[in-house]
Design a protein around this motif. Structure first.
Motif, PDB file in Angstrom:
ATOM      1  N   HIS A  42      33.495  52.505  45.179  1.00  0.00           N
ATOM      2  CA  HIS A  42      34.280  53.109  46.247  1.00  0.00           C
ATOM      3  C   HIS A  42      33.585  52.979  47.599  1.00  0.00           C
ATOM      4  O   HIS A  42      34.248  52.787  48.627  1.00  0.00           O
ATOM      5  N   GLY A  50      38.830  49.348  53.026  1.00  0.00           N
ATOM      6  CA  GLY A  50      39.794  50.018  52.167  1.00  0.00           C
ATOM      7  C   GLY A  50      40.713  49.041  51.458  1.00  0.00           C
ATOM      8  O   GLY A  50      40.737  47.842  51.750  1.00  0.00           O
ATOM      9  N   LEU A  51      41.492  49.583  50.537  1.00  0.00           N
ATOM     10  CA  LEU A  51      42.350  48.750  49.692  1.00  0.00           C
ATOM     11  C   LEU A  51      43.321  47.917  50.520  1.00  0.00           C
ATOM     12  O   LEU A  51      43.578  46.746  50.215  1.00  0.00           O
ATOM     13  N   GLY A  52      43.880  48.500  51.567  1.00  0.00           N
ATOM     14  CA  GLY A  52      44.859  47.793  52.381  1.00  0.00           C
ATOM     15  C   GLY A  52      44.301  46.589  53.101  1.00  0.00           C
ATOM     16  O   GLY A  52      45.066  45.695  53.518  1.00  0.00           O
ATOM     17  N   SER A 295      51.620  56.324  43.616  1.00  0.00           N
ATOM     18  CA  SER A 295      50.611  55.832  44.559  1.00  0.00           C
ATOM     19  C   SER A 295      49.816  54.666  43.979  1.00  0.00           C
ATOM     20  O   SER A 295      49.030  54.845  43.040  1.00  0.00           O
ATOM     21  N   TRP A 296      49.999  53.470  44.538  1.00  0.00           N
ATOM     22  CA  TRP A 296      49.205  52.308  44.152  1.00  0.00           C
ATOM     23  C   TRP A 296      47.734  52.536  44.472  1.00  0.00           C
ATOM     24  O   TRP A 296      46.846  52.172  43.700  1.00  0.00           O
ATOM     25  N   THR A 297      47.459  53.157  45.602  1.00  0.00           N
ATOM     26  CA  THR A 297      46.068  53.430  45.993  1.00  0.00           C
ATOM     27  C   THR A 297      45.384  54.308  44.964  1.00  0.00           C
ATOM     28  O   THR A 297      44.244  54.055  44.559  1.00  0.00           O
ATOM     29  N   GLN A 298      46.088  55.339  44.522  1.00  0.00           N
ATOM     30  CA  GLN A 298      45.516  56.237  43.518  1.00  0.00           C
ATOM     31  C   GLN A 298      45.345  55.518  42.187  1.00  0.00           C
ATOM     32  O   GLN A 298      44.346  55.715  41.484  1.00  0.00           O
ATOM     33  N   CYS A 300      44.726  52.355  41.710  1.00  0.00           N
ATOM     34  CA  CYS A 300      43.545  51.484  41.808  1.00  0.00           C
ATOM     35  C   CYS A 300      42.262  52.303  41.783  1.00  0.00           C
ATOM     36  O   CYS A 300      41.279  51.914  41.140  1.00  0.00           O
ATOM     37  N   SER A 301      42.272  53.438  42.465  1.00  0.00           N
ATOM     38  CA  SER A 301      41.082  54.281  42.489  1.00  0.00           C
ATOM     39  C   SER A 301      40.674  54.691  41.079  1.00  0.00           C
ATOM     40  O   SER A 301      39.491  54.649  40.721  1.00  0.00           O
ATOM     41  N   ASN A 334      47.165  42.419  48.560  1.00  0.00           N
ATOM     42  CA  ASN A 334      46.659  42.642  47.214  1.00  0.00           C
ATOM     43  C   ASN A 334      47.241  41.675  46.193  1.00  0.00           C
ATOM     44  O   ASN A 334      46.662  41.502  45.117  1.00  0.00           O
TER      45      ASN A 334
END
Length: 361
Positions: A42, A50-52, A295-298, A300-301, A334
């Protein structure tokens, strides 16, 4: 004809593309797959913007063996072959796929298993029972079986293909039942089955898998002796998450950040290597889906950026999430420049047509 609602082809495209994205993001050219620290991943993610900010493209974000072998499975499933011809074709494609493994880190069990396959010969898609074939190499390549056989009426086909394809390399229940879990969860995503019911659905399906294994008459004694670990570990997990009744709501630890998840995932796993085995790669993917919502971000996290085998959990989680939610909320970088993007899209089209017929405009 089943009354099951017909999904859109776009969801199939999302499932295949985000399986590749989950793989590439979790792998990061071996750097993150072999990192044991979620907090470190992370931190490095934050340093990247960040992911974006990630554009998953060569050379920095190649896909691993997971996507190469997943494509091999998908391309066999859309070949038009059936029954033993399909199984020989699957075996041949797995053997061929192993020639495309430079810098992709295939697992030792996949390497051994494919070396023992003899496609085209009588029984050549079977290998000996392997008491050490506990890994996730069958699970990570089987989601497309759920895209090909998504209807509830097709469950026997899904069970047969996931077991047979899985034990072409991982001829041990802990290994090939991971294949069944990945395929079944993807079918559940297409069916819009509530997430809280997936784990119980898997446990209910294991009896069909055991009956199938007994019916084939291959390594029955060895399979029965090794069978119980997989269902018992899943029963334990469902109790931990308040999902043993299939109703929920899921119960997570009060603190569940990257460090805490690393410690929890180790309790799922064998030898504290999270996601490495057939039972816990789909388990971690499922855990991530339960916690991520839309949430795609969540996702992936939780599913791609953890200590352990993060590409194998990511490839499963990404496929299921794509089948549920599509691409609209995913940063285009992504997935738009993925290695093998066109093959993934072609496989998605073929799987959709095979499962549902041509889409009606």
């Amino acid at each position: 004809m089943s009354s099951q609602a017909r999904p859109t082809e776009e969801l199939y495209r999302a499932a295949m593309l985000l399986s590749g994205a989950g793989d590439a993001l979790g792998y990061r050219n071996q750097r993150w797959e072999y990192c044991e620290s979620g907090p470190q991943i992370h931190q490095e993610l934050e340093e990247l913007g960040g992911l974006g900010a990630i554009v998953a493209r060569l050379p920095g974000w190649r896909v691993s063996d997971d996507t190469v072998l997943h494509l091999a499975t998908a391309e066999a499933l859309i070949s038009g072959k059936e029954h033993d011809d399909l199984l020989h074709d699957l075996a041949a494609r797995y053997v061929e796929a192993m020639k495309d493994m430079d810098n992709r880190k295939p697992g030792p069990t996949s390497i051994l298993g494919t070396s023992q396959l003899k496609p085209g010969q009588t029984g050549g898609y079977r290998i000996p029972f392997n008491p050490r074939a506990l890994g996730c190499g069958a699970a990570m390549r089987s989601m497309c079986i759920g895209l090909r056989f998504p209807r509830t009426s097709q469950l026997p086909d899904l069970v047969r293909l996931s077991v047979e394809s899985g034990r072409m390399t991982h001829n041990h229940p802990t290994g090939y039942l991971g294949s069944l879990a990945a395929a079944l969860f993807t079918a559940y995503a297409v069916q819009r089955k509530p997430l809280v019911e997936w784990g119980v659905g898997l446990l209910d399906t294991l009896s069909l898998a055991l009956e199938y294994v007994k019916t084939t008459g291959i390594d029955v004694k060895e399979n029965i002796a090794a069978w119980e670990f997989f269902p018992e570990k899943w029963k334990w997990y469902l109790r931990e998450r308040n999902l043993e009744s299939g109703k929920g709501p899921p119960r997570f630890p009060a603190a569940y950040g990257p460090q805490e998840r690393d410690e929890v995932y180790k309790t799922f796993s064998l030898e504290s290597w999270a996601g490495r085995s057939g039972h816990d790669a789909p388990m971690i993917a499922y855990d991530a889906l339960l916690s991520a919502g839309e949430s795609w971000t969540q996702l992936c996290s939780h599913g791609m950026f953890h200590g352990g085998d993060s590409d194998s959990t990511g490839v499963i989680a990404g496929c299921c999430w794509g089948a549920l939610h599509g691409l609209s909320s995913v940063p285009p970088g992504n997935y738009e420049h993925l290695e093998y993007k066109e093959r993934l899209l072609a496989a998605a089209r073929g799987l959709y047509t095979a499962a549902w017929g041509a889409e009606i405009e």
